[in-house]
Design an enzyme around this catalytic site. Structure first.
Site, PDB file in Angstrom:
ATOM      1  N   ASP A  99       0.803  -1.230   0.000  1.00  0.00           N
ATOM      2  CA  ASP A  99       0.000   0.000   0.000  1.00  0.00           C
ATOM      3  C   ASP A  99       0.834   1.278   0.000  1.00  0.00           C
ATOM      4  OD1 ASP A  99      -2.467  -1.124  -0.308  1.00  0.00           O
ATOM      5  OD2 ASP A  99      -2.795  -1.388   1.842  1.00  0.00           O
ATOM      6  N   ASP A 161      -7.065  -4.950  -4.022  1.00  0.00           N
ATOM      7  CA  ASP A 161      -6.780  -3.545  -3.683  1.00  0.00           C
ATOM      8  C   ASP A 161      -5.518  -3.039  -4.384  1.00  0.00           C
ATOM      9  OD1 ASP A 161      -7.906  -5.297  -1.791  1.00  0.00           O
ATOM     10  OD2 ASP A 161      -7.833  -3.818  -0.202  1.00  0.00           O
TER      11      ASP A 161
HETATM   12  N1  GLY Z   1      -7.083  -1.705   1.225  1.00  0.00           N
HETATM   13  C1  GLY Z   1      -7.718  -2.154   2.399  1.00  0.00           C
HETATM   14  C2  GLY Z   1      -9.141  -1.819   2.451  1.00  0.00           C
HETATM   15  O1  GLY Z   1      -9.759  -1.437   1.458  1.00  0.00           O
HETATM   16  O2  GLY Z   1      -9.698  -1.939   3.529  1.00  0.00           O
END
Ligand code: GLY
Length: 379
Positions: A99, A161
């Site tokens: 992320d 994600d």
């Molecule tokens: N990327 C983690 C979420 O969407 O909670």
């Protein structure tokens, strides 16, 4: 061009007036914070609790969007403050995972795009190299998380994600003219196209690959209800994420993928416009996730801008329905509470259900500025 009807243009202008009044007050109160949620209407501060938390780029991103809209220097100063605070993550390193895109695209890449700040460019390049370093050559995927214990071995795990982190790699190639970063992003997107999107347009959240030889081992329900279910925010990460891969590469297959997921998503929007945590969750309890509605709207608007005149209305109208529902029933427009969107949910099986979450606020704001045609595209 979206060419919204006059009524819709007026509605957008009205929402922007409310956003500006709200952010004027909230930014002053939270100028030394990086918020994730609110407690009793006041922002928490991830600088004190978890500087590596994956959502720590969104507050800075909101400040850049507001700076772009208003030109008020305080927004830029707050964005700079949050970006500086994130440097600690690089020093700690072990807390970082895929992320880094969510963290440094709305902060350092944004800063560099807006101001040309060379320090921001360096941070963003560093983050891009960390992301590229997570690529698994045998499986053609970017590893999501770091756990490698007997009870949870995530060496082969990719999550949908990650489609939203890929623009950091596209940016790095566009910036340096070195194709390696984009090559990795494209390879991951191609793997995701095969392994995440199901025939009906819904998507898996987690896919485990064999990290040594490649190939799908199994899928997991992840933050959704169960394996094979349809976590709504995951659907939106795919919808908007494939759209971004299309925008950066021009490859039609990514546009088609985004449309397939969008069609599935739109077909599942209930009449009242309220998005559940999972499209396949039990009817009771009726858990909701406002963040999924905001992210979906961003992706739908980008699809509308990419398709022809005859097609675009279906996407614009779906986005408007989602955003108008949020405006009318989910936004806290008072200036004494710090949050904007209510009823965001972290995951189906999690205590953080029906809370305010910073990325809900971020994507709602981004979607509104997209509708106005004054979007600062941070991805
Ligand atoms: N990327 C983690 C979420 O969407 O909670």
């Amino acid at each position: 061009m979206l060419n919204l009807l006059k009524d819709n243009q007026n509605w957008v202008e009205n929402v922007i007036a409310k956003l500006t009044a709200k952010m004027d007050a909230v930014s002053e109160r939270s100028k030394t914070k990086i918020p994730y949620t609110t407690k009793n209407g006041k922002h928490d501060n991830q600088i004190e609790t978890d500087i590596n938390w994956w959502t720590n780029g969104f507050w800075g991103g909101m400040m850049w969007l507001m700076y772009h809209e208003t030109g008020a220097p305080n927004y830029k100063e707050i964005a700079n403050f949050t970006e500086d605070a994130l440097d600690l993550c690089f020093h700690q390193f072990y807390g970082l995972h895929h992320d880094v895109g969510f963290m440094w695209l709305p902060t350092s890449v944004a800063n560099y795009k807006v101001t040309g700040n060379s320090e921001s460019r360096k941070r963003a390049m560093h983050a891009a190299n960390l992301l590229a370093g997570r690529f698994n050559l045998a499986g053609g995927f970017i590893r999501a998380w770091n756990d490698d214990t007997a009870s949870e071995d995530t060496r082969g795990w990719a999550i949908v994600d990650c489609m939203m982190n890929l623009p950091l790699l596209y940016w790095a190639s566009e910036e340096t003219k070195d194709p390696r970063y984009a090559q990795i992003a494209i390879k991951h997107a191609d793997t995701a196209l095969e392994a995440f999107i199901r025939p009906d347009g819904s998507v898996n959240h987690i896919v485990e690959f064999d990290p040594f030889h490649g190939g799908v081992v199994r899928t997991y329900g992840g933050q959704g209800y169960e394996e094979g279910s349809s976590w709504t925010r995951g659907q939106t990460w795919a919808l908007y994420g494939f759209m971004m891969s299309y925008m950066h590469t021009g490859k039609q297959k990514y546009l088609q993928a985004a449309k397939r997921v969008a069609h599935y998503f739109m077909a599942n929007i209930p009449d009242n416009g309220v998005i559940p945590i999972d499209f396949r969750q039990p009817k009771d309890p009726a858990y909701e996730d406002s963040t999924a509605a905001a992210i979906a709207a961003c992706g739908l608007i980008e699809i509308a801008k990419a398709v022809g005149e005859y097609e675009k209305d279906v996407y614009v109208n779906a986005a408007l329905k989602l955003l108008k529902t949020l405006d009318a029933s989910y936004c806290d427009w008072t200036t004494d509470s710090d949050h904007l969107l209510m009823k965001g949910s972290a995951a189906y099986h999690h205590q953080d259900i029906h809370i305010s979450i910073i990325y809900g606020d971020y994507y709602f704001m981004e979607a509104i500025f997209k509708l106005k045609g004054n979007d600062l595209f941070l991805w």
